[in-house]
Design an enzyme around this catalytic site. Structure first.
Site: not given
Ligand code: UDP
Length: 362
Positions: A209
């Site tokens: 993303h």
């Molecule tokens: N996650 C989820 N469902 C999905 C993809 C990710 O529950 O289909 C969870 C994942 O386990 C983690 C979090 O979302 O806890 C990560 O979020 P994201 O990748 O949006 O944000 P980032 O960590 O990059 O800030």
């Protein structure tokens, strides 16, 4: 002690949930601590917000600022206006923000300008990459934070180098891992498992993303093509973030072993990750979860604010160069991926430490 807990977007909910649990434990013990849960509405639909409240047992927000869709600036402005008017009606002693999303920065600015102390959980981490909106959110938030709760030694070092006094920095571990460890016995098999007949260690989970990977269709296509060409034909389960969905539709990519699905609930997603051969991602939080679950993780970014996932964990940075995917997949399939160690204090007890420190602030 009154604390506002700010949550706005998907990666916030799993960080806030254990803090609420720990506050409730303190309240049962008769401690003087109250919270108000403020949802900014940055993510608002069931897939990216509602399901996390249900699955992680987070109480309904006391207030929803309903910021909704918009550009970075529009969302920031709406959240700031909403939070300021809330604080004008009813103030608080502390504003606790987590992570690095727009809501984190917006609410910390509003609070600090009216002399409310700011607490940043996951403070101090840095990618040093100012093309990432999250890095700007981290730098702005940390420049006005009063108390920092950190996940790594590197975060502590970054803060100390910035002149933050030692007594305002608390290395407590990782609340995201509190949630992971608490809920791992309850992970749920997602529908895709039976639908495509998945089996353990015989598929790869993918999430993308970041603007650098998904905003330009050509780059996104090349990344996916490389993954597929090097996949040994095992299923690739691609959980498509709303930010990426538009490009996927207009690219119209289709491969026999590529399964694009809507974002999964937390319990379903981590069921898949725990049993996967590997994860390919540009998420920050997922590199922490794969480190703890000891699942090989390939990160399609040039840098990370979480170096411990590489130095200790299972994560490897491939960069945004699609050509790096082939050699990494060869290493994976030849069984030579490194084994991970869990970073210090990522033990499921972090939120309890945070509340302990908060109750002892002078
Ligand atoms: N996650 C989820 N469902 C999905 C993809 C990710 O529950 O289909 C969870 C994942 O386990 C983690 C979090 O979302 O806890 C990560 O979020 P994201 O990748 O949006 O944000 P980032 O960590 O990059 O800030």
């Amino acid at each position: 002690m009154k604390i506002d807990l700010i949550a706005g977007a998907r990666p916030n909910f799993m960080k806030i949930a254990p803090i609420i649990d720990a506050i409730k434990v303190a309240q049962i013990k008769g401690k003087n601590i109250e919270f108000r849960l403020v949802h900014t509405g940055q993510h608002y639909d069931k897939n990216m917000s509602g399901s996390f409240f249900e699955q992680l047992g987070i109480p309904l927000p006391d207030i929803n600022l309903e910021a909704g869709k918009g550009t970075q600036a529009e969302q920031t402005a709406k959240i700031m206006m909403g939070y300021e008017s809330l604080l004008q009606k009813e103030s608080t002693d502390y504003c606790l923000v987590v992570g690095d999303v727009t809501s984190t920065m917006a609410c910390s600015i509003v609070a600090k300008k009216i002399n409310i102390k700011v607490i940043h959980v996951e403070g101090g981490i840095r990618s040093w990459d100012l093309t990432m909106p999250e890095e700007i959110n981290r730098m702005v938030t940390d420049s006005i934070t009063d108390y920092f709760f950190t996940t790594s030694e590197t975060a502590n070092e970054n803060l100390l180098k910035n002149g933050i006094p030692k007594d305002r920095i608390f290395y407590v571990g990782n609340t995201m891992i509190d949630t992971l460890l608490k809920h791992s016995p309850n992970f749920i098999k997602p529908a895709i498992w039976d639908k495509v007949n998945l089996s353990e260690k015989n598929y790869i989970v993918m999430t993308l993303h970041r603007p650098a990977n998904v905003d330009e269709e050509d780059i996104l296509k090349e990344l996916i093509d490389e993954v597929i060409q090097n996949s040994n034909n095992i299923p690739i389960i691609f959980s498509v973030h709303p930010r990426t969905a538009k490009q996927m539709v207009s690219l119209g990519i289709s491969y026999p072993n590529l399964y694009t699905i809507e974002p999964l609930g937390y319990l379903e997603f981590n069921y898949l990750v725990e049993r996967a051969k590997a994860v390919i991602t540009d998420s920050g939080g997922i590199t922490e979860e794969t480190t703890v679950m000891n699942i090989p993780c390939m990160t399609l970014r040039d840098n990370t604010e979480r170096p411990e996932t590489i130095e200790l964990g299972t994560n490897e940075l491939l960069g945004v160069n699609p050509k790096a995917i082939g050699p990494a997949m060869k290493k994976l399939f030849s069984g030579k991926w490194k084994k991970g160690k869990v970073p210090h204090l990522w033990d499921g007890k972090t939120a309890g430490r945070i509340i302990h420190h908060l109750l002892h602030l002078s």
